[in-house]
Enzyme design. Structure first.
Site, PDB file in Angstrom:
ATOM      1  N   LYS A   6      -9.114   3.112  -2.760  1.00 19.33           N
ATOM      2  CA  LYS A   6      -9.469   2.334  -1.567  1.00 19.33           C
ATOM      3  C   LYS A   6     -10.891   2.684  -1.144  1.00 19.33           C
ATOM      4  CE  LYS A   6      -7.437   1.072   2.931  1.00 19.33           C
ATOM      5  NZ  LYS A   6      -6.290   1.331   3.847  1.00 19.33           N
ATOM      6  N   GLU A  55       0.831  -1.194   0.000  1.00 22.35           N
ATOM      7  CA  GLU A  55       0.000   0.000   0.000  1.00 22.35           C
ATOM      8  C   GLU A  55       0.873   1.254   0.000  1.00 22.35           C
ATOM      9  OE1 GLU A  55      -3.791   1.699   2.624  1.00 22.35           O
ATOM     10  OE2 GLU A  55      -2.484   0.150   3.451  1.00 22.35           O
ATOM     11  N   CYS A 107      -5.525  -3.358   2.031  1.00 22.45           N
ATOM     12  CA  CYS A 107      -5.316  -3.427   3.480  1.00 22.45           C
ATOM     13  C   CYS A 107      -6.608  -3.565   4.274  1.00 22.45           C
ATOM     14  CB  CYS A 107      -4.505  -2.213   3.941  1.00 22.45           C
ATOM     15  SG  CYS A 107      -3.725  -2.469   5.566  1.00 22.45           S
ATOM     16  N   PRO A 158      21.764   4.483  29.294  1.00 22.84           N
ATOM     17  CA  PRO A 158      22.164   4.318  30.698  1.00 22.84           C
ATOM     18  C   PRO A 158      21.786   2.898  31.145  1.00 22.84           C
ATOM     19  CG  PRO A 158      20.769   6.259  30.384  1.00 22.84           C
ATOM     20  CD  PRO A 158      20.656   5.430  29.147  1.00 22.84           C
ATOM     21  N   LEU A 159      22.755   2.048  31.380  1.00 19.97           N
ATOM     22  CA  LEU A 159      22.520   0.649  31.734  1.00 19.97           C
ATOM     23  C   LEU A 159      22.516   0.530  33.254  1.00 19.97           C
ATOM     24  CD1 LEU A 159      22.150  -2.238  30.739  1.00 19.97           C
ATOM     25  CD2 LEU A 159      24.626  -2.433  30.503  1.00 19.97           C
ATOM     26  N   SER A 160      21.339   0.379  33.845  1.00 17.44           N
ATOM     27  CA  SER A 160      21.183   0.513  35.293  1.00 17.44           C
ATOM     28  C   SER A 160      21.456  -0.758  36.064  1.00 17.44           C
ATOM     29  CB  SER A 160      19.755   0.970  35.603  1.00 17.44           C
ATOM     30  OG  SER A 160      18.832  -0.066  35.308  1.00 17.44           O
ATOM     31  N   GLY A 161      21.469  -1.880  35.386  1.00 21.21           N
ATOM     32  CA  GLY A 161      21.545  -3.146  36.099  1.00 21.21           C
ATOM     33  C   GLY A 161      20.184  -3.739  36.372  1.00 21.21           C
ATOM     34  N   GLY A 162      19.120  -3.037  35.933  1.00 21.20           N
ATOM     35  CA  GLY A 162      17.753  -3.534  36.069  1.00 21.20           C
ATOM     36  C   GLY A 162      17.292  -4.189  34.780  1.00 21.20           C
ATOM     37  N   ILE A 163      16.100  -4.796  34.838  1.00 18.51           N
ATOM     38  CA  ILE A 163      15.648  -5.625  33.732  1.00 18.51           C
ATOM     39  C   ILE A 163      15.238  -4.806  32.502  1.00 18.51           C
ATOM     40  CG2 ILE A 163      13.202  -5.772  34.343  1.00 18.51           C
ATOM     41  CD1 ILE A 163      13.470  -8.820  33.727  1.00 18.51           C
ATOM     42  N   ASP A 164      14.758  -3.560  32.681  1.00 17.81           N
ATOM     43  CA  ASP A 164      14.290  -2.786  31.528  1.00 17.81           C
ATOM     44  C   ASP A 164      15.442  -2.332  30.636  1.00 17.81           C
ATOM     45  OD1 ASP A 164      11.599  -3.010  32.193  1.00 17.81           O
ATOM     46  OD2 ASP A 164      11.661  -1.285  33.511  1.00 17.81           O
ATOM     47  N   SER A 165      16.457  -1.703  31.223  1.00 20.92           N
ATOM     48  CA  SER A 165      17.607  -1.306  30.402  1.00 20.92           C
ATOM     49  C   SER A 165      18.358  -2.531  29.906  1.00 20.92           C
ATOM     50  CB  SER A 165      18.540  -0.385  31.192  1.00 20.92           C
ATOM     51  OG  SER A 165      19.040  -1.023  32.343  1.00 20.92           O
TER      52      SER A 165
END
Length: 717
Positions: free
Chosen positions: A114, A45, A175, A357-364
């Site tokens: 369409k 499309e 579509c 920023p890699l925080s050590g938590g699961i999201d980052s």
């Protein structure tokens, strides 16, 4: 011998307003279709402009450049001797339409507008186009001179018609028309149309492909027929990722299916089918009575045949056999969809890479693993000889364009383009710092580790000098406002530092070109929904790959990636308590996300689904939850949870107006830009709360007061 036809559909990685690039990819797809022996090629499309042009469709230039590109395509030597179906916007009698243009050997056969437009969720097609509201009617379209000079035509048919070749008949839908209760394919099949094409711009959502495949197969299962489904694939410049999966279906069975996630700019899917199979199938189903009453369509004749017969027939040509549909597990969809989206954005925007920023938590962690997955897909494409990917990866990894360098590991790519940083304070723990560092080593990112307490102290000292007031954390005797302010200054400084490092790290590393890094955010959909983030903190960035993915799905993804990507460290992230680490850790207190939010991530997923997908307000949600959670919670607990959710949802709604653009993956995303259009200043839901309180009192009077699996019997009236 039957009437064997080789047909081609495709997935193209188009980029909104990249007119020349889009045209080249269209021509390449036609070239590949012809090389495979196809006599009909169907494309996505709005493929000339790209689907995500949005308000660009209100500009005259968009239409002018579309005709200029169509002229280039029609006149190209590689587009001859094949029937071609191309998508573009067209103005007819000063009305904007989303159209298909079908041409053969420099002659336009039909412009098909369409008829049913997408106008929910992420789509606002009625803002940009008008549907063709005259089914089975055709009128003249006076052709633009730039194309008319090539085709020798002054006017061409415009409207709802079907096309007859010397051996078959085909019709077109676009579509959304597949998703409507009474789509054009129903009438086409009854009117004798044997081949139906669908040109789509359908985006990826977790677990959505099953719905699409069911609709595509059902379109020909009842009445028979051949169905060609084309789709865009890739990021065309916005929040959506179009997930390809072009298909060819015969009588309800899939005979060819393309990839759902791919770094290929052009993917052509072909199948050889026997038109006689459609005719035989239609004799074995109950359609004759209805077909005999179906009003006829205008048929436009093309003096060619799609099947190869006589001297043209290839004696070795065989019919494509049915195959089972291919699906990815949701965890794999998370690994692949956002990864491909990030690659498209990076290679096209001119940035030197990513920063997080890699925080050590699961999201980052999840965001970083998605970038790792991107590098794995890039390496796979390099090994497959994808010339465009090789060209892009050499440029992004700062290698000479004419060199023979090729990456040998995904970590080699990651080291060049992905930058991670642990930004610690006195509230950070050794465990999160250590996890972040070891994950960076395993995926190969360029990692920096530092504390910024001195920066936070300087800011708070400035505040104290100006106001003669020293805020304290709650654990030190401070109030709620003080506690929040001391957390927020840390969070917001991470955003400032992220952009500082993202802008200068390429210079530090002596990368040529001077481009900065794209900052990635890592707030998940549940935190956005609840408002559990600080405005302009590390959730504020350039892109967010997980902003529309739930915490529950992210944890499943991390578990899957730990095994499939051979990253055993991910198990440690799964077992860690989610925490922002913005408050001091004491002998009796460690900050916890779910404790701060007052609701679990699993419960947030339920609230989010009911609010957005099933469209429930506070009162209706409470009533629904009485049945859903009634064996676990009492009516009063359900009321309190519902009220708690809506209170925090409403007071934090303003944050969604500035939320980082996120990859769209979940139906209940609260993303404010175009998916979830709601006010950002809410009154208190007082009337709904009064109704809930009355309901709680009623049920308590009936003896329903217990929860936690101990629901009491309700007294009969």
């Amino acid at each position: 011998m039957g009437h064997l036809v080789t047909l081609a559909t495709c997935s193209l990685n188009q980029w909104a307003l990249d007119f020349e690039g889009n045209a080249e990819r269209i021509i390449e797809s036609i070239r590949q279709a012809k090389a495979a022996g196809a006599t009909l090629r169907v494309g996505p499309e709005l493929e000339i402009t790209g689907y995500g042009v949005l308000d660009g469709f209100l500009e005259g230039d968009t239409f002018l450049h579309s005709w200029e590109m169509l002229a280039r395509i029609i006149d190209h030597p590689d587009t001859q001797d094949i029937v071609v179906d191309v998508g573009m916007p067209i103005r007819h009698r000063n009305v904007r339409y989303n159209c298909r243009v079908i041409f053969y050997n420099k002659k336009i056969i039909l412009i098909r507008p369409k008829m049913w437009l997408a106008n929910d969720g992420n789509y606002r097609e009625h803002r940009h186009f008008t549907p063709w509201q005259r089914p089975q009617e055709v009128e003249d379209y006076y052709l633009e001179q730039i194309v008319g000079n090539i085709t020798g035509q002054y006017k061409v048919p415009f409207g709802d018609a079907v096309i007859s070749t010397r051996d078959t008949c085909f019709g077109l839908e676009t579509c959304e028309e597949l998703f409507t209760p009474n789509g054009p394919h129903n009438a086409y099949g009854l009117a004798g149309v044997e081949i139906i094409s669908n040109s789509s711009g359908s985006h990826h959502e977790l677990r959505k492909l099953d719905t699409r495949i069911n609709l595509i197969t059902q379109a020909t299962k009842l009445s028979g027929g051949i169905y060609l489904y084309a789709n865009q694939q890739g990021c065309d410049g916005d929040r959506l990722y179009y997930d390809g999966c072009a298909m060819i279906v015969v009588n309800g069975e899939i005979v060819a299916q393309g990839s759902q996630f791919s770094l290929n700019d052009v993917e052509v899917v072909t199948a050889t089918v026997d038109i006689e199979d459609v005719r035989t199938y239609r004799c074995s189903v109950s359609r004759g009575m209805q077909a005999s009453k179906q009003s006829p369509y205008v048929r436009l004749d093309v003096d060619t045949r799609l099947s190869r017969r006589g001297e043209e027939a290839d004696p070795g040509l065989t019919v494509s056999e049915p195959i089972k549909p291919r699906y990815h597990a949701p965890e794999e969809e998370i690994a692949l969809g956002p990864a491909c989206w990030l690659w498209d954005y990076l290679r096209r925007c001119g940035a030197a890479g990513f920063f997080i920023p890699l925080s050590g938590g699961i999201d980052s962690c999840a965001t970083s693993v998605i970038v790792h997955s991107m590098c794995r897909e890039v390496l796979k494409a390099v090994r497959q000889g994808n010339e465009q990917v090789i060209k892009d990866v050499r440029r992004l990894c700062a290698k000479p364009a004419d060199s023979d360098w090729l990456p040998t590991t995904s970590q080699e790519i990651c080291k060049a383009i992905f930058h991670t940083s642990y930004m610690g304070t006195q509230n950070s723990s050794f465990e999160t710092r250590d996890r972040a560092k070891r994950l960076a080593v395993d995926i190969g990112s360029y990692h920096v580790d530092f504390n910024f307490d001195t920066v936070v102290t300087a800011i708070m000292n400035l505040f104290t000098v100006v106001t003669n007031f020293q805020p304290r954390f709650k654990v030190h005797g401070g109030g709620g406002a003080e506690n929040a302010a001391l957390q927020n200054v840390q969070a917001r400084m991470r955003m400032v530092l992220s952009y500082l490092f993202a802008q200068l790290l390429p210079t530090v590393r002596q990368r040529p070109g001077g481009g900065g890094l794209l900052v990635l955010a890592s707030s998940n959909v549940d935190e956005c929904l609840r408002g559990y983030l600080t405005k302009y903190d590390a959730s504020s960035a350039d892109l967010n790959p997980i902003g529309s993915i739930s915490k529950v799905d992210l944890k499943k993804f991390i578990g899957w990636a730990g095994h499939n990507f051979e990253l055993p460290i991910l198990e440690e992230f799964l077992n860690a308590t989610p925490t922002a680490e913005l408050e001091p850790i004491t002998a009796t207190y460690v900050q916890s996300d779910e404790a701060d939010m007052g609701v679990t991530y699993a419960e947030l997923g339920v609230f989010g689904y009911m609010r957005k997908v099933t469209k429930l307000g506070p009162w209706s949600m409470y009533e629904k939850l009485l049945h859903l959670w009634g064996n676990e919670y009492s009516p009063r607990e359900i009321y309190e949870k519902t009220r708690h959710f809506f209170y925090h949802y409403s007071i934090n709604r303003h944050k969604m107006t500035v939320i980082t653009p996120s990859y769209h993956a979940e139906q209940y995303s609260p993303e404010d830009n175009r998916h979830d259009l709601r006010q950002f200043l809410y009154p208190s839901f007082t009337w709904a709360y009064k109704k809930m309180e009355d309901s709680v009192k009623f049920w308590e009077s009936k003896g329903w007061t217990a929860g936690k699996g101990q629901k009491k019997s309700v007294k009969a009236d």
